[in-house]
Design a protein around this motif. Structure first.
Motif, PDB file in Angstrom:
ATOM      1  N   GLU A 214       0.828  -1.209   0.000  1.00 16.47           N
ATOM      2  CA  GLU A 214       0.000   0.000   0.000  1.00 16.47           C
ATOM      3  C   GLU A 214       0.859   1.254   0.000  1.00 16.47           C
ATOM      4  O   GLU A 214       0.549   2.232  -0.696  1.00 16.47           O
ATOM      5  CB  GLU A 214      -0.938  -0.018   1.210  1.00 16.47           C
ATOM      6  N   ARG A 215       1.968   1.236   0.752  1.00 15.15           N
ATOM      7  CA  ARG A 215       2.881   2.381   0.728  1.00 15.15           C
ATOM      8  C   ARG A 215       3.519   2.511  -0.664  1.00 15.15           C
ATOM      9  O   ARG A 215       3.667   3.630  -1.179  1.00 15.15           O
ATOM     10  CB  ARG A 215       3.972   2.193   1.782  1.00 15.15           C
ATOM     11  N   GLN A 218       1.130   4.218  -2.906  1.00 14.32           N
ATOM     12  CA  GLN A 218       1.013   5.640  -2.588  1.00 14.32           C
ATOM     13  C   GLN A 218       2.155   6.434  -3.221  1.00 14.32           C
ATOM     14  O   GLN A 218       1.941   7.501  -3.804  1.00 14.32           O
ATOM     15  CB  GLN A 218       1.001   5.831  -1.072  1.00 14.32           C
TER      16      GLN A 218
END
Length: 232
Positions: A214-215, A218
């Motif tokens: 998820e990072r 992003q």
């Protein structure tokens, strides 16, 4: 200015390597000068032995572009440091020669030492085909059960494949606009490693892999919503 030491930057008496990205409506092409990239060698790595001795992780980016590391000596450097607890990851990038195993099939000696192989779907399939005569990326982790395959799939997100485990899919959020996809893979990689290499805690590995992905999404989103490959 960004807090990174420049002590170990190698200055070659050569023109700087450069890559120009030609972007079309549905595809990209790369025009590259490999002058300093070709000069980078195992001897260059050995000059930074002080850094390696204190490192907990070594990441090798653009493997297919650094043929000076495609040798037994570099493999032994990785093997030696892993024996003392260092982890190791590789991002291959696309192989312009389309041989997919490196010089003298050197990649075959590094994969058993690799903790994280971070590649896109096309790269994963081609490496699997060259190494095991199948385009199924599962073959990579079946042959190397200690390795985690992190396979990016563009807007479809990322698949994390481990031997004996169900694949973990982490989707990415739909973006309003994609300005320039150049550097998205590298941006994802930086975000992913920044989380997964944090000191282990009580969080289960699968949750850590999901948070790292998820990072990565992003950071990649910031990259593709602007021109150029750098994320500040």
């Amino acid at each position: 200015e960004q807090g990174f030491s420049t002590k170990w930057i190698k200055d070659f008496d050569l023109p700087s390597s450069v890559c120009m990205v030609l972007v079309g409506a549905s595809d990209r092409a790369f025009v590259s000068c490999y002058s300093t990239t070709n000069a980078f060698s195992t001897d260059t790595v050995k000059e930074a032995s002080e850094v390696l001795a204190n490192a907990s992780h070594l990441h090798l980016g653009g493997y297919f572009n650094v043929s000076g590391l495609h040798n037994d000596e570099f493999t032994e450097i990785v093997r030696s440091h892993r024996a003392h607890g260092m982890t190791f990851s590789i991002n291959t990038q696309y192989d312009a020669s389309e041989a997919w195993l490196g010089k003298d099939k050197h990649l075959l000696s590094l994969l058993p030492l690799t903790d994280f192989l971070i590649v896109n779907e096309i790269e994963a399939k081609n490496i699997a085909q060259a190494a095991f005569k199948t385009s199924n990326p599962d073959a990579l982790v079946n042959a190397h059960p200690n390795m985690t395959l992190v396979m990016t799939r563009g807007s479809a997100g990322v698949d994390i494949i481990r031997n004996g485990k169900e694949p973990l899919h982490v989707g990415s959020k739909r973006l309003k606009e994609v300005v320039d996809a150049t550097g998205a893979g590298d941006a994802f990689l930086a975000g992913f490693l920044s989380v997964i290499l944090q000191p282990k805690n009580s969080v289960p590995l699968e949750d850590r892999l999901r948070m790292a992905s998820e990072r990565g999404h992003q950071v990649a989103a910031v990259c593709v919503m602007r021109e150029g490959a750098c994320v500040e």
